[in-house]
Design an enzyme around this catalytic site. Structure first.
Site, short mmCIF file in Angstrom:
data_model
loop_
_atom_site.label_atom_id
_atom_site.label_comp_id
_atom_site.label_asym_id
_atom_site.label_seq_id
_atom_site.Cartn_x
_atom_site.Cartn_y
_atom_site.Cartn_z
N GLU A 186 5.97 -45.65 -27.17
CA GLU A 186 6.92 -46.59 -26.59
C GLU A 186 7.31 -46.08 -25.21
O GLU A 186 6.88 -44.99 -24.81
CB GLU A 186 8.15 -46.75 -27.50
CG GLU A 186 8.91 -45.46 -27.73
CD GLU A 186 9.94 -45.56 -28.87
OE1 GLU A 186 9.79 -46.39 -29.77
OE2 GLU A 186 10.90 -44.78 -28.82
N HIS A 235 16.17 -46.27 -29.67
CA HIS A 235 15.90 -44.83 -29.75
C HIS A 235 16.47 -44.15 -28.51
O HIS A 235 16.30 -44.64 -27.40
CB HIS A 235 14.39 -44.56 -29.80
CG HIS A 235 13.75 -45.02 -31.07
ND1 HIS A 235 12.45 -45.46 -31.11
CD2 HIS A 235 14.20 -45.09 -32.33
CE1 HIS A 235 12.13 -45.78 -32.36
NE2 HIS A 235 13.19 -45.59 -33.11
#
Lengths: 403, 292
Positions: B209, B247
């Site tokens: 990511e 996150h």
């Protein structure tokens, strides 16, 4: 969590970092009296009035209502009121505010520190941050202070230096001396700079920061080293052990929908697209945004509902997404693991019925534990909900409802 | 073979008697993981889920011969729990806890570097070896035995990838959730290296990511040393710069850590990159010439 300049400076000062002194006001009436008090302790009647917003480029930015810049020098106590009026309460637009002015609720009235003296004042750049690639903290510094550091990195990368801090022993004296030497300092200014570096690093570590950027660090004409600005980001995960800093959060600087989501325990980021989404898990949520784009739409938000997608949370999420008038469709993408898909499906049906009418088509993709039962439940509900099991099916449904 | 954990692993649970620890420990036991006990300081001597509770990891290792630990300790105490496990001789430490301060993790990672131990996480779903051991919080039934290894920063996206791989007729060897924090124990590259060296694994799915450079590091290594096909997906093409996307580590800081930049690097290194997360399984089947 981001802090205002005045808040960052107060943390710096508490760790013994020399700062440009100032007073904060949120109304014009107090401004002159506070400025007088300040000059009684600093000895100067020249002030710099600085808008306190969470964005850089304030000096070159413009207050929409008055045309004033966001950082203005007031050459005398008689100029303070007029200067403050030009900034406070207005909307300041800078290169970093994405085309919309930010409301200025507070201004910092600071002492002018560029006074003439035995030597020329000079500006440096210094920041402390986590160097992710090396998994340790680093001090980044440059002789080119007071300007956009990204531009310096682009045009003159040899003028930017980095000093890594070994977590076993922390910042060492030789490192602070190296920084002061590389900045071309000698004599009293050299000593002051090594002290400045130590105090700055102590503040960074002590406050559990992710970044402390001081631009500029000023060597005054009488060889003091002071922080003229402070851009500070704190580690959200460490706020539990810094109650006083946690209280510095300024919710007016945040997107109101994000504040509302945060209070409901939803991880939400507002975006400007036309397809809302509700997903469990951050990685899958980003992947879902990407698949919306690939299906011809644009994501209206990032939303991670977490592990408990019950009726109450689903309803809260729907209501949040629907506040955004650009939303033309909603994609719900849940991969049930521990959480059972049929429970989530029931939550969606209940939330929908509870809300009465939902004005946009909803695509629900439930996969994982009890996915088949979940699809049957949605299909039998009679609601305006398209159900899918595979991610590709969901993508195709997004495409078809948008066209 | 498989990597990191298998049916012979002796697993202890740190934070055993808490609600998270209790729930996931019972799920792991149900899966067939060899959970030999747990640690909750102050509750030593008690029994929980028919397993012994110890006051310290050292005591648990001494009494049970545990070599793997999974950590459910709250964030304020989790870095300490990681260091305790390393100090007690645990070989594989899997930290599930989300929200550990970065300062604590810098110190913990430095401290454990002196021990012969592998840390997975924190802020991760754990590790699962199909038909072997689940040391994590993932739904075990999705991970049917097969020949594909998975490395991922994300939880539910790992389940998504595993489900696609299984449905495309290939199945899973070991899935490693490395975690979404800025400082993690095992990097993408190190996890890929483990799977490249595993006899049973024939292909690797690598899911990344935005933020940091772990995927690029892994890709550079794959280019030089890779012996098996790697299918890659990077989440967050549509993520705005400067915002943390769930996150703690998922934030675009500069040009190099955008999803597009990472995909470019991966492609240049020979990784089979898919733009759509719906095509991970399909792409792997295509690369390996598998028909479902």
């Amino acid at each position: 969590m981001n802090l205002h300049e005045y808040q960052g400076k107060s943390i710096l000062e508490s760790y013994g970092v020399a700062i440009q002194r100032g007073v904060v006001v949120d109304n014009v009436e107090e401004a002159v009296a506070k400025a007088k008090e300040l000059s009684a302790s600093t000895g100067t009647e020249w002030f710099v009035v600085k808008a306190q917003i969470h964005a850089g480029g304030r000096g070159k930015g413009t207050v929409e209502e008055t045309g004033s810049h966001g950082v203005v020098l007031a050459k005398g106590i008689d100029k303070v009121e007029e200067t403050v009026k030009g900034i406070l309460g207005g909307h300041l637009e800078t290169a970093q505010t994405n085309g919309v002015g930010k409301k200025v609720n507070k201004v910092l009235i600071a002492e002018d520190v560029y006074y003439p003296g035995e030597s020329e004042p000079s500006e440096f750049y210094m920041s402390v941050l986590l160097d992710r690639a090396n998994e340790r903290n680093a001090i980044i510094y440059s002789t080119e202070g007071g300007m956009d550091i990204e531009a310096v990195a682009e045009n003159t990368p040899h003028l930017i230096f980095k000093e890594e801090i070994d977590p076993r022993v922390g910042l060492q004296g030789f490192q602070a001396r190296k920084i002061a030497f590389n900045l071309g300092l000698s004599g009293q200014a050299f000593k002051e700079m090594t002290k400045f570096v130590f105090s700055l690093y102590a503040a960074y570590e002590g406050a559990d920061s992710s970044m402390f950027e001081i631009n500029p660090v000023l060597k005054t004409s009488d060889n003091k080293i002071i922080a003229v600005d402070a851009k500070v980001t704190l580690d959200d995960n460490a706020l539990y052990r810094h109650k006083a800093y946690a209280a510095m959060r300024d919710k007016t600087e945040e997107d109101p929908m994000e504040v509302e989501a945060d209070e409901a325990g939803l991880n939400y980021v507002n975006l400007d697209g036309n397809v809302g989404c509700m997903v469990n898990g951050a990685g899958l949520a980003m992947a879902t945004m990407d698949i919306i784009k690939l299906s011809g739409g644009n994501p209206a938000n990032f939303l991670d509902v977490g592990g408990t997608a019950d009726a109450e949370r689903v309803e809260k999420a729907f209501r949040l997404i629907l506040q955004d008038k650009n939303v033309e469709a909603i994609l719900v993408n849940i991969f049930g693991g521990i959480v059972r898909c049929d429970r989530v499906a029931q939550g969606i049906v209940d939330a929908y019925k509870n809300m009465g009418e939902i004005p946009v088509p909803i695509i629900v993709r439930l996969q994982g534990t009890n996915a088949v039962e979940a699809k049957a439940l949605i299909d039998a509900s009679g609601l305006n909900v398209h159900s899918a099991v595979l991610l590709q099916e969901a993508a195709d449904l997004v495409k078809s409802v948008l066209s | 073979m498989s990597v990191l954990v298998n049916k012979n692993s002796k697993v202890i649970v740190q934070g055993f008697t808490g609600s998270e620890g209790t729930f996931h420990a019972s799920q792991m036991i149900e899966f067939g993981t060899n959970v030999v006990g747990g640690v909750t300081p102050g509750k030593g001597g008690q029994s929980h889920l028919d397993r012994p509770v110890f006051n310290s990891v050292a005591e648990a290792v001494e009494k049970t011969g545990a070599d793997v630990s999974i950590i459910f300790v709250p964030p304020a105490f989790a870095a300490d729990a990681i260091m305790e496990a390393a100090n007690a001789g645990i070989k594989v430490i899997i930290a599930i806890t989300e929200g550990i301060p970065v300062k604590d993790m810098i110190i913990a990672k430095e401290y454990i570097s002196q021990y012969d131990t592998t840390l997975i996480g924190p802020n991760c779903p754990g590790v699962i070896t199909a038909d072997g051991a689940k040391v994590g919080i993932m739904p075990g039934f999705i991970f049917k035995k097969g020949k594909i290894g998975i490395v991922s920063k994300s939880g539910t996206l790992t389940y998504e990838a595993a489900d696609q791989v299984v449905k495309a007729g290939m199945g899973i060897t070991t899935a490693i959730g490395i975690g979404g924090d800025p400082i993690i124990g095992t990097t993408t590259k190190e996890a890929v290296q483990l799977l490249m060296a595993d006899d049973e694994t024939e292909g690797i799915v690598m899911i990344g990511e935005i933020g940091g450079n772990l995927e690029a590091q892994a890709a550079e290594w794959i280019k030089e040393h890779g012996t098996k096909p790697v299918v890659g997906f990077i989440a967050g093409v549509t993520a705005p710069a400067g915002r943390t996307m769930g996150h703690a580590g998922a934030i675009v800081g500069g040009e190099d850590d955008t999803a597009e930049a990472k995909k470019r690097i991966l492609r240049a290194c020979g990784v089979h990159v898919v733009d759509s997360p719906a095509e991970i399984g399909k792409k792997m089947a295509e690369v390996l010439g598998v028909t479902a």
